[in-house]
Write a protein that holds these residues in place. Structure first.
Motif, PDB file in Angstrom:
ATOM      1  N   GLN A  53       0.832  -1.204   0.000  1.00  0.00           N
ATOM      2  CA  GLN A  53       0.000   0.000   0.000  1.00  0.00           C
ATOM      3  C   GLN A  53       0.867   1.255   0.000  1.00  0.00           C
ATOM      4  O   GLN A  53       0.555   2.245  -0.654  1.00  0.00           O
ATOM      5  N   LEU A  54       1.984   1.178   0.714  1.00  0.00           N
ATOM      6  CA  LEU A  54       2.923   2.302   0.757  1.00  0.00           C
ATOM      7  C   LEU A  54       3.492   2.573  -0.633  1.00  0.00           C
ATOM      8  O   LEU A  54       3.696   3.720  -1.027  1.00  0.00           O
ATOM      9  N   ILE A  55       3.736   1.494  -1.381  1.00  0.00           N
ATOM     10  CA  ILE A  55       4.367   1.644  -2.684  1.00  0.00           C
ATOM     11  C   ILE A  55       3.373   2.103  -3.749  1.00  0.00           C
ATOM     12  O   ILE A  55       3.667   2.998  -4.542  1.00  0.00           O
ATOM     13  N   PHE A  56       2.176   1.501  -3.754  1.00  0.00           N
ATOM     14  CA  PHE A  56       1.257   1.782  -4.851  1.00  0.00           C
ATOM     15  C   PHE A  56       0.368   2.998  -4.610  1.00  0.00           C
ATOM     16  O   PHE A  56      -0.215   3.529  -5.551  1.00  0.00           O
ATOM     17  N   LEU A  57       0.214   3.407  -3.347  1.00  0.00           N
ATOM     18  CA  LEU A  57      -0.671   4.535  -3.053  1.00  0.00           C
ATOM     19  C   LEU A  57       0.127   5.677  -2.451  1.00  0.00           C
ATOM     20  O   LEU A  57       0.375   5.713  -1.258  1.00  0.00           O
ATOM     21  N   THR A  58       0.537   6.616  -3.310  1.00  0.00           N
ATOM     22  CA  THR A  58       1.390   7.696  -2.806  1.00  0.00           C
ATOM     23  C   THR A  58       0.621   8.997  -2.613  1.00  0.00           C
ATOM     24  O   THR A  58       1.052   9.861  -1.868  1.00  0.00           O
ATOM     25  N   LYS A  59      -0.525   9.140  -3.288  1.00  0.00           N
ATOM     26  CA  LYS A  59      -1.306  10.368  -3.135  1.00  0.00           C
ATOM     27  C   LYS A  59      -2.070  10.315  -1.820  1.00  0.00           C
ATOM     28  O   LYS A  59      -2.751   9.325  -1.556  1.00  0.00           O
ATOM     29  N   PRO A  60      -1.969  11.372  -1.001  1.00  0.00           N
ATOM     30  CA  PRO A  60      -2.632  11.358   0.307  1.00  0.00           C
ATOM     31  C   PRO A  60      -4.101  10.964   0.223  1.00  0.00           C
ATOM     32  O   PRO A  60      -4.620  10.279   1.106  1.00  0.00           O
ATOM     33  N   ASP A  61      -4.743  11.369  -0.861  1.00  0.00           N
ATOM     34  CA  ASP A  61      -6.135  11.067  -1.067  1.00  0.00           C
ATOM     35  C   ASP A  61      -6.418   9.558  -1.090  1.00  0.00           C
ATOM     36  O   ASP A  61      -7.484   9.099  -0.691  1.00  0.00           O
TER      37      ASP A  61
END
Lengths: 314, 316
Positions: free
Chosen positions: B253-261
């Protein structure tokens, strides 16, 4: 029953079809193609494809912006000189070699204390198991960071006895050990596997032994432990593989840096930094393959060594 | 591995006094010299001591968790001065403060986590059970080889595929979407569950599906109408573990989701720690509690299956 024993069996019998088996049923092939289609697509697209790509990338210099540039064995040569990588290996091996045995000893010890048919067994089992479900979460890592911080619970507790505290997670000498302790704290999962294993030992062995006058220690050494070795082996293999890939705890406790002074720089954390903050994708791929080799080697060593200490009843 | 075990009592060759073998053993042990006695204390005392020790250990084990819970309702200033588990002052503002501390209400991140968990659940239950049906019940060329490959894929570190996966997903524009976290599950990449279900399917009597076949059922119907309903315990185990693992997952999740949203609950918690540091432990603890409540509930309701699942396959 377990993956490890299944693998052992498969390795022994080999992948070839056993002779004399019933002939292929007509229509099964086509049905199998349908039922296996998602898994097969996943194997190709999500596992094998990326593995091949990763193998290729490990021989390149690639920053995601330009095309990969073939540099042969340079990444691997660089590994030999990368002292931060050597340090991360040392940190990880320390974590695995200390944390896993301690965790397994705790798991076995508790499993032995929890007799079958004991009052409150489900309660104890749940309480001891709960930490292993939460142990890998960010929430617990944050808790750990506070508990072992300068103003943390441990220091407050020590102050109660007038023992001077320290910043356990900010001191390079102790930071790694707080993570080892976190690992030991999650002994519940192997404990449950040990409990299941203990249930398999026939009570008549113990009855016979006590008639012969064997005390508890001798019963443990001559009955329980030998019969439990396959379970010890199973837990050992799984925990080594798992612990070698630990990431979240070190990442959160060190704020993503692997600090202080790289003392909690787990191998996977360093790989993450190279790949996803420095976008040094070629080098990260090479590191990933070294990880595969190490995990495979540790597992192979475990399997090989098991011949000398694992006792199979069958 | 079942909890219930039949006691195997060998039939005595000669008539013996009443009582089980264990009774006689105990009687013999009582007569035996002191060195052979199991313990110098009577059973009752020993049992009480043992329970006292176990309870003390259990309390020590979950002390940090209880402390986390209690600290989340204490004003931040007294968290560190107050070791006791009964707060002198209770204060629920930590929860409101933490809920709103980040760019969006914390519920937004919980919802992101929930979407990924739901997608993974559907994927794992469907795709893994399909593959398991093929491995457990169908005869096809190379079955053993594919099965061995499936077993080995369980042990493969995710790190060796994450870099190319990232490159692939970034090329198809899936970074900062939930697809990289859900699509692989729809393709049965959590091979652990395939294995778990193969084991379970093997235990379902073959006569059932043979009979259905004679009645003219195809494999689709045998799978959907016979195997799936009978495999409910295995499906429940898979569901609970998928839920907990996906909820706790941080690395991918840290790698694939970088946008705060797009952040999930664990990733949001981590940014919370980074942005506020040591200054707001209270609100951070409150959100930590919020983020582990779903795991705790899954644990509570799924205990029976969790224990069975872990005992047979070693997943945690």
């Amino acid at each position: 029953m377990s993956v490890v024993s299944e693998l052992r069996r498969t390795a022994r019998s080999g992948p070839s079809r056993a002779p004399g088996r019933a002939p292929l049923r007509r229509g099964d092939g086509r049905a199998a193609a349908v039922f296996l289609a998602p898994w097969f697509a996943g194997l190709l697209l999500v596992t094998v494809g990326p593995m091949v790509a990763s193998a290729y990338l490990s021989f390149t210099d690639y920053s995601l912006l330009s095309t990969p540039e073939w540099i042969g064995l340079d990444n691997f040569a660089r590994m030999l000189e990368d002292t931060r990588l050597h340090n991360s290996l040392r940190v990880t091996f320390t974590y695995v070699l200390v944390g896993v045995p301690l965790q397994l000893v705790a798991a076995l010890g508790l499993a032995l204390l929890l007799d079958r048919g004991m009052r409150g067994l489900p309660f104890y089992r749940s309480v001891f198991y709960l930490p292993s479900l939460l142990g890998g979460s960010v929430a617990i890592a944050i808790l750990w960071r506070q508990v072992f911080g300068v103003e943390g619970l441990v220091n407050a507790f020590l102050a109660f006895f007038n023992v001077p505290g320290r910043g356990w997670v900010s001191d390079p000498d102790t930071a790694l050990w707080t993570l080892v302790l976190l690992h030991v704290w999650t002994f519940g999962a192997p404990m449950i596997i040990f409990l299941a294993g203990l249930r398999q030992i026939p009570t008549m062995y113990y009855e016979a032994a006590s008639i012969d006058g064997a005390g508890r220690v001798r019963q443990f050494l001559h009955i329980t432990l030998p019969l439990l070795t396959p379970i010890v082996f199973f837990n050992l293999v799984l925990q080594v593989i798992g612990a070698f890939q630990s990431f979240t705890q070190a990442f959160v406790v060190s704020g993503g840096t692997g600090g202080p002074a790289d003392s909690t720089m787990f191998y996977t954390l360093y790989l993450y930094q190279r790949g996803f903050t420095a976008f040094d994708m070629g080098y990260a791929s090479a590191m990933a393959w070294l990880l595969v080799l190490i995990v495979a080697a540790l597992t192979a060593i475990n399997f090989f060594a098991s011949k000398f200490w694992v006792f199979y009843d069958d | 591995m079942t909890e219930v075990r039949v006691r195997t009592e060998p039939a005595p060759a000669t008539p013996v006094p009443a009582g089980t073998l264990a009774d006689r053993t105990r009687a013999l042990a009582a007569e035996a010299p002191a060195t052979h006695r199991r313990s110098p204390w009577p059973g009752r005392v020993r049992s009480v001591l043992k329970h006292a020790g176990l309870i003390a250990l259990a309390v020590a084990m979950i002390y940090p968790l209880i402390w986390l819970l209690v600290s989340s309702i204490k004003p931040t200033e007294i968290i560190f001065r107050d070791l006791s588990l009964i707060p002198a002052q209770t204060d629920f503002t930590n929860y409101t403060e933490g809920w709103n501390a980040l760019g969006r209400p914390f519920g937004h991140y919980l919802m992101n986590s929930a979407i990924i968990v739901l997608g993974s659940l559907v994927g794992n239950l469907l795709a893994c059970s399909m593959a398991a049906y093929a491995f457990a019940r169908l005869e096809f060329r190379g079955r053993k080889l594919w099965f061995a490959i499936m077993l080995m894929s369980i042990m493969l570190p995710i790190h060796v595929i994450i870099v190319p996966q990232y490159i692939l997903f970034s090329q198809v524009g899936w970074i900062n979407t939930f697809w990289p976290l859900i699509v692989p599950k729809l393709l049965a990449t959590d091979a652990f569950f395939v294995f778990l279900m193969v084991q379970f399917f093997r235990g379902i009597p073959r006569e059932l599906d043979e009979a259905a076949r004679l009645d003219g059922c195809g494999h689709g119907r045998i799978y959907a109408r016979i195997m799936m309903p009978l495999a409910l315990p295995a499906l429940a185990t898979t569901a609970i573990f998928t839920f907990i693992w996906t909820w706790n997952d941080f690395f991918s999740q840290l790698i694939f989701l970088t946008k705060p949203d797009m952040h999930t609950a664990p990733v949001a918690l981590r940014t919370f720690l980074d942005s506020t540091g040591q200054s707001s432990w209270g609100p951070m603890f409150a959100m930590s509690i919020v983020s582990i409540i779903p795991v705790f509930l899954a644990f509570l309701f799924g205990q029976k299956y969790l224990v069975k699942g872990i005992a047979t396959t070693g997943i945690k």
